[in-house]
Write a protein that holds these residues in place. Structure first.
Motif, PDB file in Angstrom:
ATOM      1  N   TYR A  72      32.334  22.421 -17.639  1.00 24.04           N
ATOM      2  CA  TYR A  72      32.937  23.216 -18.718  1.00 24.04           C
ATOM      3  C   TYR A  72      34.203  22.586 -19.287  1.00 24.04           C
ATOM      4  N   THR A  73      34.299  21.276 -19.231  1.00 25.50           N
ATOM      5  CA  THR A  73      35.365  20.589 -19.949  1.00 25.50           C
ATOM      6  C   THR A  73      35.000  20.538 -21.426  1.00 25.50           C
ATOM      7  N   PRO A  74      35.869  21.036 -22.319  1.00 28.06           N
ATOM      8  CA  PRO A  74      35.570  20.972 -23.754  1.00 28.06           C
ATOM      9  C   PRO A  74      35.755  19.551 -24.274  1.00 28.06           C
ATOM     10  N   VAL A  75      34.812  19.108 -25.100  1.00 27.67           N
ATOM     11  CA  VAL A  75      34.803  17.735 -25.594  1.00 27.67           C
ATOM     12  C   VAL A  75      34.611  17.745 -27.107  1.00 27.67           C
ATOM     13  N   ALA A 118      33.823  19.336  -9.372  1.00 31.88           N
ATOM     14  CA  ALA A 118      33.753  20.754  -9.714  1.00 31.88           C
ATOM     15  C   ALA A 118      35.042  21.217 -10.390  1.00 31.88           C
ATOM     16  N   ALA A 119      34.887  22.133 -11.333  1.00 29.05           N
ATOM     17  CA  ALA A 119      36.032  22.798 -11.961  1.00 29.05           C
ATOM     18  C   ALA A 119      36.161  24.190 -11.350  1.00 29.05           C
ATOM     19  N   GLN A 127      30.937  24.512 -12.089  1.00 30.25           N
ATOM     20  CA  GLN A 127      32.107  25.233 -12.582  1.00 30.25           C
ATOM     21  C   GLN A 127      32.063  26.630 -11.991  1.00 30.25           C
ATOM     22  N   PHE A 128      33.121  27.019 -11.302  1.00 29.89           N
ATOM     23  CA  PHE A 128      33.134  28.296 -10.599  1.00 29.89           C
ATOM     24  C   PHE A 128      34.397  29.066 -10.973  1.00 29.89           C
ATOM     25  N   ARG A 155      24.565  28.355 -15.406  1.00 27.41           N
ATOM     26  CA  ARG A 155      25.988  28.521 -15.141  1.00 27.41           C
ATOM     27  C   ARG A 155      26.229  29.934 -14.612  1.00 27.41           C
ATOM     28  N   LEU A 156      27.211  30.084 -13.739  1.00 27.48           N
ATOM     29  CA  LEU A 156      27.558  31.390 -13.191  1.00 27.48           C
ATOM     30  C   LEU A 156      28.785  31.949 -13.891  1.00 27.48           C
ATOM     31  N   GLY A 157      28.777  33.253 -14.135  1.00 26.38           N
ATOM     32  CA  GLY A 157      29.955  33.934 -14.639  1.00 26.38           C
ATOM     33  C   GLY A 157      30.969  34.151 -13.534  1.00 26.38           C
TER      34      GLY A 157
END
Length: 432
Positions: A396-399, A291-292, A252-253, A226-228
């Protein structure tokens, strides 16, 4: 002897705190547990806003009050950017900057021997090399951060960070691969590449951020990279195409926007406009299905008119961000914007913050709604209640799912069925 570490600020600070803790553990110290007394309290500071400095002072006073006989160490961005102010903070027994973390253990041992206050803040140099620190373990975490880049050459008009962090410098690829391999061997499945200006990775080495992503993705045992936070103008279409060829890279970007108004962006000394940002988002969504896009948005920057704020608001709606960190402009002494005319009142900034938060909460909910009905691989991180586990999809969707037994550190498929607060509800899909 036991040491407690308090981290203020960004993921880079979290990485550096872990590296300093590892250094002290290797030197014979033990990490203290929460609420446990400590012989050494290490405060890794942030200075991104004046409010951050206030929090540093509060944290320092509280640490001294709760640990009156402990050695208090203040390090990080605040003393590096403002050494004179940091030296005046008498609750700190040892004050270090960002350039000399290698001196941490020797300084603590020296202080324990002499009880003489130590101030050691070395200024940044233009030819600084990348700091040779590594992390092999992140205690109580299922994702591991790796700092691959430090410093910034941009000098946005509101930002003190170039003074706290120096110029751009990057972790060599061999060092990066070795660190990712060690983390993989210690059971980590997801790596988050972080930096102060992550998009600038490799400028000093003749490399590109894509090289770092490909190196991290090449390590066996790592399922996700994952990228910050990213500066958007570095993401040209060929770069996005190259990144999309890595199946382990999470879609996720976090593209730092700051403002959706071109006039405001110019006063901020940002290096893109809304048309360029819009195109980058479109290209990312084309290259990375589902993508988010997440971001930071500032309101109340000096000179921001009602019309400019409305443009900012409209752009946030148009892009449809999955998540937004909204914050009001805070004057940061030492920056150009701090002395700019047309500073806005706190009342106006607070009102605009509320409006922007309301709009971006709507776009966040719409994004989560779009995820319902899909089955996603979820990396589970923590049990928030008995038999209730929270984790994150690749975007990065919280589940949240209900399950007996431990799920921590596992990646399992879940059908997303409903929304609850700011997360999706999932149903675990039996394997096989």
């Amino acid at each position: 002897m036991k040491v407690s570490v308090i981290t203020l600020g960004c993921k880079v600070n979290q990485y550096e705190s872990q590296a300093m803790l590892n250094q002290l553990i290797q030197g014979g110290f033990q990490a203290s547990r929460p609420q446990e007394s400590a012989d050494v309290v290490l405060i890794n500071s942030c200075t991104v806003t004046a409010t951050s400095d206030h929090k540093v002072r509060q944290t320092l006073r509280k640490a001294r009050r709760n640990h009156p006989d402990s050695v208090i160490v203040l390090t990080g961005c605040m003393p590096q950017a403002f050494p004179d102010e940091a030296e005046e903070l008498s609750d700190a027994d040892i004050v270090l900057g960002n350039r000399n973390r290698a001196s941490l253990l020797p300084h603590i041992l020296r202080y324990l021997s002499t009880r003489q206050r130590i101030i050691d803040i070395a200024p940044h140099q233009t030819d600084d090399s990348f700091e040779a620190i590594t992390v092999e373990n992140f205690y109580d975490r299922t994702r591991a951060f790796i700092k691959i880049q430090d410093g910034c050459n941009r000098f946005c008009s509101y930002c003190i960070i170039p003074y706290a962090r120096g110029r751009v410098r990057s972790k060599p690829l061999d060092d990066l691969k070795a660190e990712v391999q060690r983390l993989s061997e210690n059971g980590y499945r997801e790596i988050v590449l972080t930096g102060i200006n992550l998009s600038a990775y490799g400028q000093d080495l003749g490399l590109h951020l894509c090289d770092a992503v490909e190196t991290a993705c090449s390590v066996d045992g790592i399922d996700r990279v994952r990228l910050g936070s990213l500066e958007p103008e570095q993401l040209q279409e060929p770069v996005i195409a190259r990144l999309s060829s890595q199946p382990k890279l999470c879609p996720q970007f976090h593209l730092s926007l700051q403002s959706g108004c071109d006039a405001t962006l110019r006063r901020m000394n940002r290096h893109y406009n809304t048309d360029e940002y819009r195109t980058i988002v479109k290209n990312l969504r084309n290259a990375f299905p589902n993508a988010a896009i997440t971001t930071d948005i500032m309101v109340g920057f000096p000179g921001e008119t009602d019309q400019e704020f409305q443009e900012n608001l409209a752009f946030a709606k148009e892009i449809g961000f999955a998540k937004v960190h909204v914050f009001a402009y805070s004057r940061r002494p030492g920056t150009k914007a701090s002395d700019a005319p047309d500073q806005l009142s706190n009342r106006v900034k607070e009102r605009r913050s509320r409006e922007m938060i309301a709009v971006t909460k709507e776009t966040q909910r719409a994004f989560f709604q779009s995820q319902l009905g899909s089955t996603q691989p979820v990396l589970f991180e923590r049990e928030i209640k008995p038999n209730q586990w929270e984790g994150y999809t690749p975007n990065y969707t919280p589940v949240l799912v209900e399950a007996s037994g431990s799920l921590g550190g596992t990646i399992l498929p879940a059908l997303l069925t409903d929304l609850q607060d700011e997360r999706c509800i999932g149903l675990l899909i039996p394997e096989g």
